[in-house]
Design a protein around this motif. Structure first.
Motif, short mmCIF file in Angstrom:
data_model
loop_
_atom_site.label_atom_id
_atom_site.label_comp_id
_atom_site.label_asym_id
_atom_site.label_seq_id
_atom_site.Cartn_x
_atom_site.Cartn_y
_atom_site.Cartn_z
N GLY A 144 0.82 -1.21 0.00
CA GLY A 144 0.00 0.00 0.00
C GLY A 144 0.85 1.25 0.00
N TYR A 145 1.88 1.29 0.84
CA TYR A 145 2.81 2.43 0.87
C TYR A 145 3.46 2.61 -0.50
N PHE A 146 3.92 1.50 -1.08
CA PHE A 146 4.65 1.59 -2.34
C PHE A 146 3.76 2.17 -3.43
N ARG A 147 2.53 1.70 -3.52
CA ARG A 147 1.61 2.20 -4.54
C ARG A 147 1.31 3.69 -4.34
N ALA A 148 1.19 4.10 -3.07
CA ALA A 148 0.92 5.51 -2.80
C ALA A 148 2.09 6.39 -3.23
N MET A 149 3.30 5.89 -3.04
CA MET A 149 4.48 6.69 -3.35
C MET A 149 4.84 6.65 -4.84
N TYR A 150 4.64 5.48 -5.47
CA TYR A 150 5.11 5.29 -6.84
C TYR A 150 4.00 4.68 -7.70
N PRO A 151 2.91 5.41 -7.89
CA PRO A 151 1.78 4.84 -8.63
C PRO A 151 2.10 4.52 -10.09
N HIS A 152 3.18 5.09 -10.61
CA HIS A 152 3.54 4.86 -12.01
C HIS A 152 4.32 3.57 -12.22
N ILE A 153 4.73 2.91 -11.13
CA ILE A 153 5.54 1.69 -11.23
C ILE A 153 4.63 0.47 -11.15
N ASP A 154 4.90 -0.51 -11.99
CA ASP A 154 4.10 -1.74 -12.06
C ASP A 154 4.49 -2.65 -10.89
N LEU A 155 3.70 -2.61 -9.82
CA LEU A 155 3.97 -3.40 -8.62
C LEU A 155 3.13 -4.66 -8.62
N ASP A 156 3.77 -5.81 -8.38
CA ASP A 156 3.07 -7.08 -8.20
C ASP A 156 3.40 -7.58 -6.79
N PRO A 157 2.52 -7.36 -5.83
CA PRO A 157 2.82 -7.73 -4.43
C PRO A 157 2.60 -9.21 -4.14
N ASP A 158 2.24 -9.99 -5.15
CA ASP A 158 1.89 -11.38 -4.91
C ASP A 158 2.98 -12.37 -5.27
N VAL A 159 4.13 -11.88 -5.75
CA VAL A 159 5.17 -12.81 -6.21
C VAL A 159 6.40 -12.72 -5.31
N LEU A 160 7.26 -13.74 -5.42
CA LEU A 160 8.46 -13.80 -4.59
C LEU A 160 9.56 -12.88 -5.09
#
Length: 337
Positions: A144-160
């Motif tokens: 959640g923090y990462f998305r708030a700070m860097y919404p332009h980056i493709d984040l996948d929080p479900d992988v290793l």
């Protein structure tokens, strides 16, 4: 004076900050430091560095500190830089700007240097623009923090972990092990990475796409609802086992088996089977002179064309290119019809 003493080895710099998680720094030394060539020679040299040499507090600094010998000059000399997490990454003000000294230090990293983050180390790489255009991950609790700070980056929080070529990211502490083994496997092949894993008594391979967090606890093997089916499939990949056959071995419906399988492994039976087939194919490409069609049959892909398709999709290389990279055989091309 150079930080690294050997120019013939791949140089790994572990860049730590105050509040570092000691286990994450130790993982890098332990795994890369265990890699040996066929002649027993170490293949990596690992050095720890910080913004300033000296005592670095950890996330338990009242009880444990690190005495770091090297400053940021190590970053300019490294072939791979690994950035572990630090306690400051979990602050209550996630929008605070990055320390200018830290940002300046990272400009020392060469344009061709491989750089990897463990856990919330991804926040630092994002702050200096190294993750722009990349698919990345971090610990699921920080998503959640990462998305708030860097919404332009493709984040996948479900992988290793993720691998973008030059830039790699991983999730929590244990996935740092997976990421290091992945880099070793990329550099020197599955057999070398498996030997390091055996020496360290950790699983040799968890695919980067595996789920970070499995909602139900993974049961002990003797109580696992799908362990027998997995063991049978692993031993009979050449028979191209399918979902229905695996479910039948556990006396379950396909629907129930699929649900329990995902709860216990974090992936679908199809994903798991494909990964096991690729693992066996890679071992045979590295350790045998079998033609690609024979390897495809033994690994359960059926045809050489199917193996080529899966290797290209999963690894980005053909079987012959993989064999050349990890065996250096002059006749790699002739082995592939």
């Amino acid at each position: 004076m150079s930080v690294f003493t050997r120019s013939d080895r791949h140089r790994v710099a572990v860049f730590v900050r105050h509040g570092v998680l000691p286990i994450e720094a130790g993982i890098v030394h332990r795994l890369f430091g265990r890699v040996r060539g066929a002649d027993g020679r170490p293949l990596y040299e690992v050095a720890t560095c910080a913004l300033e040499p000296g005592v670095i507090g950890t996330d338990s600094d009242s009880d444990l500190t690190l005495n770091v010998r090297h400053g940021p000059e190590a970053l300019a000399e490294a072939d791979t830089v690994v950035l572990p997490a630090a306690e400051e990454d979990y602050g209550e003000r996630p929008h605070d700007p990055i320390d200018p000294a830290l940002a300046a230090a990272l400009t020392r990293v060469g344009e061709r240097t491989r750089i990897a983050s463990v856990c919330s180390g991804a926040f630092v790489l994002a702050a200096v623009g190294l993750l722009d255009g990349c698919r990345v991950t971090t610990h699921w609790m920080s998503a959640g923090y990462f998305r708030a700070m860097y919404p332009h980056i493709d984040l996948d929080p479900d992988v290793l972990y993720t691998d973008n070529g030059r830039v790699l990211t991983s999730a929590g502490v244990a996935s740092g092990i997976d990421l290091c083994l992945h880099m070793i496997r990329t550099d020197h092949g599955a057999a070398t990475a498996n030997q390091v894993a055996r020496n360290t008594v950790v699983p040799p391979h968890r695919d980067g796409g595996q789920a970070q967090y499995i909602k139900l606890p993974v049961p002990a093997p003797e109580r696992s609802a799908t362990a027998r089916a997995r063991a049978w499939a692993q031993e009979n990949l050449h028979l191209q086992p399918g979902l229905a056959e695996m479910a039948e071995r556990e006396a379950m419906s396909v629907r129930t088996f699929t649900r329990r399988f995902r709860e216990e492994t974090g992936m679908s039976p199809g994903q798991w089977l494909t990964q096991r087939k690729l693992d066996l194919a890679r071992q045979l490409l590295e350790g045998s002179d079998l033609p690609v069609d024979r390897i495809a049959d033994r690994a359960g892909f059926g045809t050489g064309a199917s193996l080529r398709q899966h290797m290209q999709a999963g690894l980005g290389v053909s079987p012959s290119a993989y064999r050349r990279t990890f065996r250096g055989t002059a006749n790699a091309e002739s082995a592939e019809p």
